[in-house]
Write an enzyme that holds these catalytic residues in place. Structure first.
Site, short mmCIF file in Angstrom:
data_model
loop_
_atom_site.label_atom_id
_atom_site.label_comp_id
_atom_site.label_asym_id
_atom_site.label_seq_id
_atom_site.Cartn_x
_atom_site.Cartn_y
_atom_site.Cartn_z
N HIS A 152 -3.45 -5.59 2.68
CA HIS A 152 -3.08 -5.71 4.09
C HIS A 152 -3.76 -6.98 4.61
O HIS A 152 -4.29 -7.77 3.86
CB HIS A 152 -3.64 -4.52 4.89
CG HIS A 152 -3.19 -3.19 4.44
ND1 HIS A 152 -2.00 -2.63 4.84
CD2 HIS A 152 -3.79 -2.25 3.67
CE1 HIS A 152 -1.89 -1.41 4.32
NE2 HIS A 152 -2.96 -1.15 3.61
N CYS A 176 0.80 -1.23 0.00
CA CYS A 176 0.00 0.00 0.00
C CYS A 176 0.84 1.28 0.00
O CYS A 176 1.43 1.62 -1.01
CB CYS A 176 -1.00 -0.05 1.16
SG CYS A 176 -2.38 1.07 0.94
N1 GLN Z 1 -2.11 7.03 1.92
C1 GLN Z 1 -2.30 6.07 0.90
C2 GLN Z 1 -3.70 6.09 0.30
O1 GLN Z 1 -4.69 6.34 0.98
C3 GLN Z 1 -1.95 4.70 1.43
C4 GLN Z 1 -2.87 4.15 2.48
C5 GLN Z 1 -2.45 2.82 3.05
O2 GLN Z 1 -1.26 2.45 3.10
N2 GLN Z 1 -3.42 2.07 3.55
O3 GLN Z 1 -3.81 5.86 -0.89
#
Ligand code: GLN
Length: 253
Positions: free
Chosen positions: A204, A98
């Site tokens: 995740h 992510c």
């Molecule tokens: N900030 C990034 C987004 O919202 C990654 C979020 C995350 O790692 N869950 O796209």
């Protein structure tokens, strides 16, 4: 213990980038390696810590929200970028989830419109459409793309929650195709990316505890160090498989 029985893992930014249990990926890797009699050691590298090229077999970075990503982007550019690039080009295994995944592409434009330059390891770029835009949230079931060496792939399950939409450039191949969920951008059906032995994903969960075959694939590629990919002794994966199957059901599959 011979060198090919030793797994040297770097965990990047464990405090800044660890959401939805991303640390569980490290636990799955070390447990699965040690259960086979291997030596698995983990070095945590935070902002400011140099990464010695050649010192690791497997590099992991988890996810983070935009604020932490800004700090990490600075550190990647000024401290760790060159050796990470060197490691990935040399075939070292990397898994980035992510927020980490986004920063290994060309750039990430955050919810405020600010552009964070990425390392450009993957031929991808990511844009957040803005604070009011819908986030891509939920359970994901995806079909892994087979490997060049005949590895079958199988299903990958996990949980996504991101605002950024990631687009693949012409030089990028996806890690998987979504069967349910959004994946990279909610439009083209792709999820994650693969370049050499570096993998990026939005999943995740943690990801690896409930995807034991993919976890083993990463370990085997890391032990191969560019040579033949070894077959790993099977483990009793009834619990892991039950978690995988439960996630398949949550994803409606
Ligand atoms: N900030 C990034 C987004 O919202 C990654 C979020 C995350 O790692 N869950 O796209």
């Amino acid at each position: 213990m011979s060198e090919n029985q030793r797994l040297r893992i770097a965990h990047l930014y464990p405090r800044l980038m660890n959401i939805y249990g991303d640390r569980g990926n490290i636990m799955a890797l070390t447990r699965r390696a040690r259960a086979r009699g291997m030596d698995a050691d983990v070095t945590e590298l935070g902002a400011g810590d140099a990464l010695a090229a050649g010192a690791f077999d497997l590099i992991f970075a988890g996810g983070a929200q935009d604020r932490e990503q800004r700090r990490v982007a600075d550190d990647l550019r000024t401290v760790k970028g060159d050796s990470l690039r060197e490691a990935v080009e040399a075939g070292v295994v990397m898994l980035a989830v992510c927020g980490g995944y986004q920063l290994f592409g060309a750039h990430y434009t955050d919810a405020t419109g600010a552009q964070l330059p990425g390392l450009g390891l993957f031929d991808i770029w990511t844009e957040h459409p803005g604070a009011g835009a819908a986030r891509l949230v939920g359970n994901v079931v995806a079909e892994l793309e087979p490997g060049d060496d005949g590895w079958e792939g199988g299903t990958l399950v996990g949980f996504e929650n991101h605002g950024g939409r990631t687009m693949l450039g012409p030089g990028a191949r996806p890690l998987a195709r979504v069967r349910s969920g959004h994946g990279n951008n909610g439009r083209d059906g792709t999820e994650g990316v693969r370049y050499k032995n570096a993998f990026g994903t939005y999943l995740h969960g943690s990801l690896l505890p409930k995807n034991p075959r993919f976890a083993d694939r990463l370990i085997a590629l890391a032990l191969a160090r560019g040579g033949d990919v070894p077959d790993l002794a099977p483990l009793d994966d009834r619990l892991e498989q039950a978690a995988h199957d439960a996630a398949l059901r949550l994803g409606g599959r």
